[in-house]
Design an enzyme around this catalytic site. Structure first.
Site, PDB file in Angstrom:
ATOM      1  N   GLU A   1       0.829  -1.203   0.000  1.00  0.00           N
ATOM      2  CA  GLU A   1       0.000   0.000   0.000  1.00  0.00           C
ATOM      3  C   GLU A   1       0.862   1.251   0.000  1.00  0.00           C
ATOM      4  OE1 GLU A   1       0.801   1.514   2.953  1.00  0.00           O
ATOM      5  OE2 GLU A   1       1.784  -0.352   3.558  1.00  0.00           O
TER       6      GLU A   1
ATOM      7  N   GLU B   1       4.653  -0.391   1.780  1.00  0.00           N
ATOM      8  CA  GLU B   1       4.887  -0.612   0.341  1.00  0.00           C
ATOM      9  C   GLU B   1       5.040  -2.095  -0.012  1.00  0.00           C
ATOM     10  OE1 GLU B   1       8.376   1.428  -1.011  1.00  0.00           O
ATOM     11  OE2 GLU B   1       7.748   3.376  -0.250  1.00  0.00           O
TER      12      GLU B   1
END
Length: 351
Positions: A176, A319
């Site tokens: 994300e 991430e």
């Protein structure tokens, strides 16, 4: 049930106990004391059961990265400005972010999706536009999403997982990008675990103690506004999370339904994993947990999921970077499992 989300109740595929047993027997025959490779043995056996083969492999690896903004950023809960979300989306797509470097080093496929940054970044190479809105609502003052937006976000995650599985992925990783997203992730986890904000709140992007206290106040306000004993996990997901968190929930459930294991990243991905398990308990069987996040609430989520992460490196980037770092460990576990000689093959006495 929200229209368009009836699929979440479909059963997950069962684990192949025969394949896991075959892998366990092979481990017991390899030229080493039984159990001496510890969790590396456990990884190989677990993947064998999940993949339905006594010779498992994590490859091909598919990374799905979902980006979105959050209205709660207006409450001053992040050390970074909201514009950084779009800037980082460009950086990830351009190959300069940590996850971009890790994906290249691992030869892993990566799909990047914009689900709703505040400003539409427009056409960017390597970026797929799946925009649901210009960020979510401010959870301290209103629900994050409407039911329709929640369905769109979860279905975007579902479709991404389906694309990955259909293209041959054998291991799924979700990541994300969204400034302020540790706030909705914390609020969601607090609601699902029935814990106060102070039990899970952390520094996120690097808040000082004053910032952490402010963030706890905002989450407490959001919990008071949205959480009641009658609300279901799906309703809490709509009220407290974000487009990228909901997309990961959809991807996790879909992967389990399609029979593909998921390597879960840190705090934010784990909050989504908790929601996925609350919606569909069988999903838990398909989740591997990559690392212990430095975000303090992560331990509470891991305890609730009865999870023991593979690594503990003090990571808190997000991430999907922590999950990517754990991929070589899975590869080595499978390589050892497949390539070590048995006692019989090597002519080594077992006792």
């Amino acid at each position: 049930m929200i229209e368009g989300l009836r699929w979440i109740s479909r059963p997950c595929l069962p684990i192949d106990a025969m394949a896991a047993d075959a892998a366990r027997r092979r481990q017991d025959q390899l030229t080493k004391p039984r159990g001496s490779l510890g969790r590396l043995e456990e990884i190989a056996i677990r993947l064998a059961g999940l993949q339905g083969t006594p010779t498992p492999s994590p490859d091909p690896v598919q990374i799905l990265l979902f980006a979105a903004d959050h209205g709660v950023a207006a409450e001053g809960v992040s050390a970074f400005a909201q514009a950084v979300t779009n800037q980082m989306v460009r950086n990830i797509a351009g190959g300069g972010a940590a996850i971009s470097v890790l994906a290249r080093a691992l030869d892993a496929r990566m799909e990047i999706m914009d689900l709703g940054t505040v400003e539409d970044p427009g056409p960017i190479p390597n970026l797929r536009s799946e925009r649901i809105g210009s960020g979510t609502g401010n959870i301290a003052r209103e629900p994050a999403m409407t039911d329709e937006q929640l369905a769109a976000a979860m279905n975007a995650g579902r479709a991404a997982a389906e694309r990955a599985v259909d293209s041959g992925a054998r291991l799924l990783i979700c990541g994300e990008m969204g400034i302020a997203n540790t706030t909705p992730a914390t609020a969601l986890a607090c609601a699902l675990l029935d814990l106060p904000a102070g039990a899970l709140v952390g520094p996120g992007t690097g808040l000082d103690q004053t910032g952490i206290e402010r963030k706890a106040e905002v989450i407490t306000k959001a919990l008071a506004l949205h959480v009641t004993s009658e609300r279901t996990p799906l309703e809490l997901l709509a009220r407290l999370s974000g487009f990228e968190l909901a997309a990961m929930v959809g991807a996790f459930i879909t992967a389990a339904q399609r029979g593909v294991p998921v390597l879960v990243d840190g705090f934010i991905a784990s909050a989504s994993a908790l929601a996925a398990v609350r919606l569909q308990p069988e999903v838990r069987d398909w989740l591997l947990f990559s690392h212990g996040s430095a975000e303090p609430g992560h331990r509470r989520i891991m305890a609730a999921l009865d999870a023991d992460p593979l690594l503990d490196l003090g990571l808190r980037l997000g991430e999907a970077s922590g999950a990517a770092v754990a991929v070589p460990l899975l590869r080595l576990a499978c390589t050892l499992h497949q390539q070590m000689a048995t006692f019989g093959e090597a002519g080594v006495s077992e006792g």
